[in-house]
Design an enzyme around this catalytic site. Sequence first.
Site, PDB file in Angstrom:
ATOM      1  N   TYR A   1      12.348  -8.785   0.167  1.00  0.00           N
ATOM      2  CA  TYR A   1      10.802  -9.524   0.368  1.00  0.00           C
ATOM      3  C   TYR A   1      10.778 -11.202   0.895  1.00  0.00           C
ATOM      4  O   TYR A   1      10.294 -10.683   2.160  1.00  0.00           O
ATOM      5  CB  TYR A   1      10.215  -9.795  -1.026  1.00  0.00           C
ATOM      6  CG  TYR A   1       9.443  -9.676  -0.791  1.00  0.00           C
ATOM      7  CD1 TYR A   1       7.530  -9.187  -0.319  1.00  0.00           C
ATOM      8  CD2 TYR A   1       8.958 -10.607  -1.810  1.00  0.00           C
ATOM      9  CE1 TYR A   1       6.805 -10.472  -0.796  1.00  0.00           C
ATOM     10  CE2 TYR A   1       7.390 -11.868  -2.248  1.00  0.00           C
ATOM     11  CZ  TYR A   1       6.735 -11.104  -1.462  1.00  0.00           C
ATOM     12  OH  TYR A   1       4.991 -11.926  -1.082  1.00  0.00           O
TER      13      TYR A   1
ATOM     14  N   ASP B   1      -6.523   0.041   2.568  1.00  0.00           N
ATOM     15  CA  ASP B   1      -5.210   0.097   1.532  1.00  0.00           C
ATOM     16  C   ASP B   1      -4.749   1.398   1.782  1.00  0.00           C
ATOM     17  O   ASP B   1      -5.394   2.215   2.344  1.00  0.00           O
ATOM     18  CB  ASP B   1      -5.561   0.171   0.196  1.00  0.00           C
ATOM     19  CG  ASP B   1      -4.347  -0.765   0.193  1.00  0.00           C
ATOM     20  OD1 ASP B   1      -3.151  -0.411   0.159  1.00  0.00           O
ATOM     21  OD2 ASP B   1      -4.334  -1.668  -0.936  1.00  0.00           O
TER      22      ASP B   1
ATOM     23  N   ASP C   1      -2.747   2.856   6.700  1.00  0.00           N
ATOM     24  CA  ASP C   1      -1.414   2.445   6.244  1.00  0.00           C
ATOM     25  C   ASP C   1      -0.822   1.702   7.424  1.00  0.00           C
ATOM     26  O   ASP C   1      -1.694   2.029   9.054  1.00  0.00           O
ATOM     27  CB  ASP C   1      -0.260   4.079   7.187  1.00  0.00           C
ATOM     28  CG  ASP C   1       0.769   3.249   6.445  1.00  0.00           C
ATOM     29  OD1 ASP C   1       1.582   1.869   6.773  1.00  0.00           O
ATOM     30  OD2 ASP C   1       1.944   4.456   6.126  1.00  0.00           O
TER      31      ASP C   1
ATOM     32  N   GLY D   1      -4.486  -4.681  -3.805  1.00  0.00           N
ATOM     33  CA  GLY D   1      -3.186  -5.481  -4.533  1.00  0.00           C
ATOM     34  C   GLY D   1      -3.928  -6.398  -5.997  1.00  0.00           C
ATOM     35  O   GLY D   1      -5.682  -6.760  -5.787  1.00  0.00           O
ATOM     36  N   GLN D   2      -3.237  -6.976  -6.413  1.00  0.00           N
ATOM     37  CA  GLN D   2      -3.448  -8.070  -7.578  1.00  0.00           C
ATOM     38  C   GLN D   2      -4.679  -9.222  -6.485  1.00  0.00           C
ATOM     39  O   GLN D   2      -5.672  -9.561  -6.913  1.00  0.00           O
ATOM     40  CB  GLN D   2      -2.482  -8.642  -8.411  1.00  0.00           C
ATOM     41  CG  GLN D   2      -2.503  -9.802  -8.959  1.00  0.00           C
ATOM     42  CD  GLN D   2      -1.251 -11.372  -9.024  1.00  0.00           C
ATOM     43  OE1 GLN D   2      -0.605 -11.414  -8.028  1.00  0.00           O
ATOM     44  NE2 GLN D   2      -1.579 -11.439 -10.613  1.00  0.00           N
TER      45      GLN D   2
ATOM     46  N   GLY E   1      -4.047  -4.236   2.248  1.00  0.00           N
ATOM     47  CA  GLY E   1      -4.196  -4.690   1.268  1.00  0.00           C
ATOM     48  C   GLY E   1      -4.648  -4.517  -0.515  1.00  0.00           C
ATOM     49  O   GLY E   1      -4.152  -5.489  -1.309  1.00  0.00           O
TER      50      GLY E   1
ATOM     51  N   LYS F   1       9.317 -12.220   4.579  1.00  0.00           N
ATOM     52  CA  LYS F   1       8.069 -13.179   5.037  1.00  0.00           C
ATOM     53  C   LYS F   1       8.926 -14.492   5.423  1.00  0.00           C
ATOM     54  O   LYS F   1       8.018 -14.861   6.301  1.00  0.00           O
ATOM     55  CB  LYS F   1       8.450 -13.317   2.846  1.00  0.00           C
ATOM     56  CG  LYS F   1       7.341 -12.876   2.938  1.00  0.00           C
ATOM     57  CD  LYS F   1       6.167 -12.288   2.687  1.00  0.00           C
ATOM     58  CE  LYS F   1       5.332 -11.956   1.996  1.00  0.00           C
ATOM     59  NZ  LYS F   1       3.971 -11.382   2.932  1.00  0.00           N
TER      60      LYS F   1
ATOM     61  N   ILE G   1       1.117 -15.615  -9.179  1.00  0.00           N
ATOM     62  CA  ILE G   1      -0.277 -15.970  -9.389  1.00  0.00           C
ATOM     63  C   ILE G   1      -0.505 -14.348 -10.435  1.00  0.00           C
ATOM     64  O   ILE G   1      -0.316 -13.680 -11.228  1.00  0.00           O
ATOM     65  CB  ILE G   1      -0.586 -14.910  -7.658  1.00  0.00           C
ATOM     66  CG1 ILE G   1      -0.295 -15.735  -6.790  1.00  0.00           C
ATOM     67  CG2 ILE G   1      -2.388 -14.749  -8.122  1.00  0.00           C
ATOM     68  CD1 ILE G   1      -0.838 -17.098  -6.472  1.00  0.00           C
TER      69      ILE G   1
END
Length: 325
Positions: free
Chosen positions: A146, A38, A56, A15-16, A12, A150, A176
Amino acid sequence: MAREMKRILMTGAAGQIGSELAQALRRKHGSDNVLVTDVVRPPAALAEAGPFETVDVTDRAALDALVGRFEADTVYHLAALLSATGEKDPQRAWRVNMGGLHNVLEIARARGLVRVFSPSSIAVFGPTTPREMTPQDTVLAPTTIYGVTKVAGELLCDYYVLKYGLDVRGCRYPGIISHLTPPGGGTTDYAVAIFYEAVRRGRYACFLREDTRLPMMYMPDCLKCTLDLMEADVSRLRHHAGFNVTAMSFSAGELAAEIRKHVPAFEVRYEPDFRQAIADSWPASIDDSAARAEWDWRPDYDLAAMTVDMLDALRARRAAGALDA
């Protein structure tokens, strides 16, 4: 104490959080020792600054081959579908978020890796959770896929700690905020987009109500808490996969007012959409005393300091022609 971590694989990474955490890890451990991965190619500054592979996380064989070839001893597993994106395709969110995590944990167990980082989120909480100063150990009953993934992910990570002795750690990230990566499909992303639009256009349509108050954290503190947790003495940790962490809480209206101190003509209108119900199910403030006690967590930024830094950074990017119109 475990041996020093030197070979890191990150999922990942586009991502951010991943894109900035990867750079921090490369500065700390050396670019050649951090393999970023990623399903899409990250920006050139990241992909070309050290090893990069497309993978993946739902393909265990391919991921396992990468871990083996790179001789990784540590995994930072950030690949996931976020809250708003997950609600649009819950089945895919389950495959990616849970299937990917299970693959990482199984690879780590089988190969005897030193440590795994798997972030959690305030999405684990739900409408029956105490909203103010949400405790570390409390009701986890989310209403988004989501959040469900988690919660299940935290439990699975803790199972691998208990059953196999695998050193798995994670933080429940709040919203974030960063000036380097555009919003990526999260409910708290209004707090990123609002800064971009304040600099670009001087106006913003917010998808949450003005009084919606959520826990937040500036990216430098996000990187700090992640790295500090991963370096903490395991003998001090009572918790493992789901540490509450936070730096500040504010409403959408309070954030807009803070921005107006620096952009007086800034206009915001509030047009709540489906993300409002998600935000209403989450805490307004977080009790992170366990993180403070078990690994000395302390944030550096409050709302005022973050706002100044965000606006300065985005104005500099705009002046350099690096901020999209």
